[in-house]
Design a protein around this motif. Structure first.
Motif, mmCIF file in Angstrom:
data_model
loop_
_atom_site.group_PDB
_atom_site.id
_atom_site.type_symbol
_atom_site.label_atom_id
_atom_site.label_comp_id
_atom_site.label_asym_id
_atom_site.label_seq_id
_atom_site.Cartn_x
_atom_site.Cartn_y
_atom_site.Cartn_z
ATOM 1 N N ARG A 3 -0.298 3.269 -1.233
ATOM 2 C CA ARG A 3 0.437 3.331 -2.508
ATOM 3 C C ARG A 3 -0.019 2.222 -3.448
ATOM 4 O O ARG A 3 -0.286 2.463 -4.633
ATOM 5 C CB ARG A 3 1.946 3.195 -2.263
ATOM 6 N N ILE A 4 -0.109 1.008 -2.923
ATOM 7 C CA ILE A 4 -0.522 -0.129 -3.746
ATOM 8 C C ILE A 4 -1.917 0.108 -4.318
ATOM 9 O O ILE A 4 -2.171 -0.122 -5.508
ATOM 10 C CB ILE A 4 -0.472 -1.429 -2.916
ATOM 11 N N ALA A 5 -2.827 0.594 -3.472
ATOM 12 C CA ALA A 5 -4.195 0.854 -3.929
ATOM 13 C C ALA A 5 -4.214 1.940 -4.998
ATOM 14 O O ALA A 5 -4.931 1.831 -6.004
ATOM 15 C CB ALA A 5 -5.068 1.254 -2.747
ATOM 16 N N CYS A 6 -3.417 2.991 -4.800
ATOM 17 C CA CYS A 6 -3.392 4.098 -5.768
ATOM 18 C C CYS A 6 -2.764 3.666 -7.090
ATOM 19 O O CYS A 6 -3.224 4.065 -8.171
ATOM 20 C CB CYS A 6 -2.636 5.287 -5.182
ATOM 21 N N GLN A 7 -1.717 2.851 -7.025
ATOM 22 C CA GLN A 7 -1.100 2.382 -8.266
ATOM 23 C C GLN A 7 -2.026 1.432 -9.012
ATOM 24 O O GLN A 7 -2.071 1.440 -10.244
ATOM 25 C CB GLN A 7 0.245 1.719 -7.960
ATOM 26 N N SER A 8 -2.762 0.627 -8.270
ATOM 27 C CA SER A 8 -3.759 -0.235 -8.905
ATOM 28 C C SER A 8 -4.808 0.611 -9.611
ATOM 29 O O SER A 8 -5.222 0.315 -10.739
ATOM 30 C CB SER A 8 -4.417 -1.126 -7.845
ATOM 31 N N PHE A 9 -5.215 1.680 -8.954
ATOM 32 C CA PHE A 9 -6.192 2.594 -9.533
ATOM 33 C C PHE A 9 -5.626 3.269 -10.779
ATOM 34 O O PHE A 9 -6.333 3.480 -11.769
ATOM 35 C CB PHE A 9 -6.573 3.638 -8.482
ATOM 36 N N ALA A 10 -4.326 3.581 -10.741
ATOM 37 C CA ALA A 10 -3.683 4.221 -11.889
ATOM 38 C C ALA A 10 -3.669 3.288 -13.101
ATOM 39 O O ALA A 10 -3.828 3.732 -14.245
ATOM 40 C CB ALA A 10 -2.261 4.641 -11.523
ATOM 41 N N VAL A 11 -3.490 1.987 -12.862
ATOM 42 C CA VAL A 11 -3.530 1.024 -13.969
ATOM 43 C C VAL A 11 -4.919 1.007 -14.607
ATOM 44 O O VAL A 11 -5.055 0.961 -15.832
ATOM 45 C CB VAL A 11 -3.141 -0.392 -13.490
ATOM 46 N N THR A 12 -5.955 1.061 -13.769
ATOM 47 C CA THR A 12 -7.313 1.080 -14.333
ATOM 48 C C THR A 12 -7.555 2.364 -15.130
ATOM 49 O O THR A 12 -8.358 2.368 -16.067
ATOM 50 C CB THR A 12 -8.382 0.952 -13.226
ATOM 51 N N THR A 13 -6.856 3.439 -14.759
ATOM 52 C CA THR A 13 -6.964 4.687 -15.523
ATOM 53 C C THR A 13 -6.371 4.499 -16.916
ATOM 54 O O THR A 13 -6.960 4.922 -17.926
ATOM 55 C CB THR A 13 -6.241 5.834 -14.790
ATOM 56 N N ILE A 14 -5.216 3.856 -16.989
ATOM 57 C CA ILE A 14 -4.613 3.564 -18.295
ATOM 58 C C ILE A 14 -5.534 2.663 -19.110
ATOM 59 O O ILE A 14 -5.756 2.886 -20.309
ATOM 60 C CB ILE A 14 -3.228 2.901 -18.114
ATOM 61 N N GLU A 15 -6.089 1.649 -18.460
ATOM 62 C CA GLU A 15 -6.984 0.719 -19.154
ATOM 63 C C GLU A 15 -8.183 1.466 -19.740
ATOM 64 O O GLU A 15 -8.585 1.225 -20.886
ATOM 65 C CB GLU A 15 -7.447 -0.363 -18.178
ATOM 66 N N TYR A 16 -8.741 2.385 -18.965
ATOM 67 C CA TYR A 16 -9.886 3.165 -19.445
ATOM 68 C C TYR A 16 -9.483 4.006 -20.654
ATOM 69 O O TYR A 16 -10.192 4.037 -21.671
ATOM 70 C CB TYR A 16 -10.411 4.063 -18.325
ATOM 71 N N CYS A 17 -8.339 4.681 -20.546
ATOM 72 C CA CYS A 17 -7.898 5.568 -21.631
ATOM 73 C C CYS A 17 -7.648 4.796 -22.924
ATOM 74 O O CYS A 17 -8.019 5.245 -24.013
ATOM 75 C CB CYS A 17 -6.630 6.315 -21.215
#
Length: 453
Positions: free
Chosen positions: A211-225
């Motif tokens: 979960r922690i890894a996936c949420q971290s990845f989700a933040v990078t998705t927002i950053e990219y967008c």
């Protein structure tokens, strides 16, 4: 030798025999007292756990991990999405970013034609899975169909599939951002948080790490967008609410509770656990000897005391947790190696706590950066300091979970960075962490959210 000389020798032998018998009886009584004392201490700890409302058997743990009755369960929709997933073979997926070997270009750079074409095809192939992922991510409650009554032998959710779902959503967000569709990119990014959140209540360490890894990845998705498209104020508010909810609903203590419960099941019957599941467990005859000698109960007492300290550390202010768990870990490492079962069973709880702090730092830097973007939309410029966005866009400047001070903010050319100093407690000026295995990788970095425009 006359009879008078034999009598003292017989008396001496008899006296020695009596002493040996007394010593044996005393030793036996001491051993019985020691074993009963261990049992009493262990039972007292178990009773205290139960009195606090926590499960003490794996069957109780299975019931404890629950969702309200008569509510929709996101797990089944997400699992249906996995069944629709169209996985490309290794050679075909190799040129893809995120799921393959290729790297995404810098977030300010466009995709090349070949990469964009491949992502478009991959997303089209998985359109049905994506729609189900979006639907599942929007459902509030989730309880995966796992039977935790089996203890360490419980079959966990398909964690690799959950990670793959988050990766798929990032690729969809990347493609939407590349096409200038900010609204759809927003939806994909928020859904990636929803899929990660589906693991939020899993009472085991490994799912919480995922979960922690996936949420971290989700933040990078927002950053990219945010770097590829300029969200409007309404979209930024939605991003902020998503990140706030992620922090509000994050609680790793459930994993500690679950691990403790499974540990209790192990110490009750260590010989019944598959030795392949836990490294370092002695052979069954040795376990039986340990059990008879009281070493199993002794290890269990230390185990529960340390687990209790870890659970208490989660109640501390964020910036005090890292030192607390490192002290607990040092205490564990200093424990004699004779406690084989303790050292074999004890998970790396200090590491998950630090990873959770890093996750919180990511959420807070993201929320602050998004608030800065709202300010820039309204004012047409970047703020000089974070105080400029309070209270209109933030109630207060978020604190760094590692040192308790306000998050750092620095203007760049172009753009800006908001950052936390991270677990090394060193301010590296907002230095971004580079991917592992690259030439740019460095041990010194901060937890950053960068908008480079």
């Amino acid at each position: 030798m006359n009879n008078n000389e034999k009598i003292p020798k017989k008396r001496r032998r008899l006296r020695i025999t009596h002493i040996l018998i007394i010593l044996l009886v005393a030793g036996f009584c001491f051993f019985v007292y020691y074993r009963l004392s261990l049992k009493s201490k262990l039972q007292a700890r178990i009773d205290a756990i139960a009195a606090a409302g926590y499960p003490v058997t794996c069957a109780e743990l299975d019931k404890w991990y629950s969702i309200p009755e008569n509510v929709e369960n996101a797990a089944y929709t997400i699992i249906d999405a996995f069944s629709c997933y169209k996985k490309w073979d290794k050679d075909k997926s190799k040129p893809l970013p995120v799921v393959g070997r290729a790297e995404l270009p810098a977030c300010t750079e466009p995709l090349n034609k070949e990469m964009k074409s491949l992502i478009t095809q991959y997303i089209a192939d998985n359109n049905e899975a994506l729609e189900l992922l979006h639907a599942g991510a929007a459902i509030e409650y989730c309880r995966y169909p796992v039977d935790l009554s089996a203890g360490f032998e419980s079959k966990l959710p398909s964690l690799s599939e959950i990670r793959r779902g988050v990766f798929l959503l990032k690729l969809e967000a990347v493609l939407h951002a590349e096409n200038g569709d900010g609204e759809s990119a927003l939806r994909s990014a928020i859904s990636s948080f929803g899929i990660a959140h589906s693991l939020a209540n899993e009472p085991c360490i490994v799912p919480q790490l995922v979960r922690i890894a996936c949420q971290s990845f989700a933040v990078t998705t927002i950053e990219y967008c945010v770097n590829r498209v300029v969200p409007d104020d309404e979209q930024l508010v939605e991003f902020i609410e998503c990140v706030q909810n992620a922090e509000r609903n994050s609680d790793i203590s459930c994993a500690f509770v679950g691990e403790r419960c499974m540990g209790l099941a192990f110490f009750r019957a260590p010989e019944s656990v598959n030795p392949d599941l836990i490294n370092g467990i002695p052979f069954r005859p040795v376990l039986e000897l340990f059990k008879a000698a009281g070493l199993v109960d002794a290890d269990a007492i230390i185990y529960f005391d340390i687990m209790d300290e870890y659970i208490q550390s989660i109640q501390l202010p964020l910036h005090k947790r890292q030192d607390a768990v490192r002290a607990i870990n040092a205490k564990l490492q200093s424990t004699s190696k004779i406690h084989i079962l303790l050292h074999s069973l004890m998970p790396a709880l200090s590491r998950i706590t630090i990873m959770d702090l890093r996750n919180i730092a990511q959420w807070r830097t993201a929320r602050t950066a998004l608030a800065i973007e709202r300010y820039r939309l309204a004012a047409g410029k970047l703020p000089d300091t974070l105080a400029d966005i309070v209270p209109a866009y933030l109630d207060a400047v978020p604190t760094d979970p590692f040192d308790g001070n306000e998050l750092r903010y620095k203007k760049l050319e172009p753009g800006f960075v908001v950052y936390s100093i991270g677990e090394d407690m060193s301010d590296d000026g907002g230095k971004e962490r580079r991917p592992r295995g690259t030439k740019e990788e460095s041990p010194n970095w901060d937890v950053t959210f960068i908008v480079a425009r």
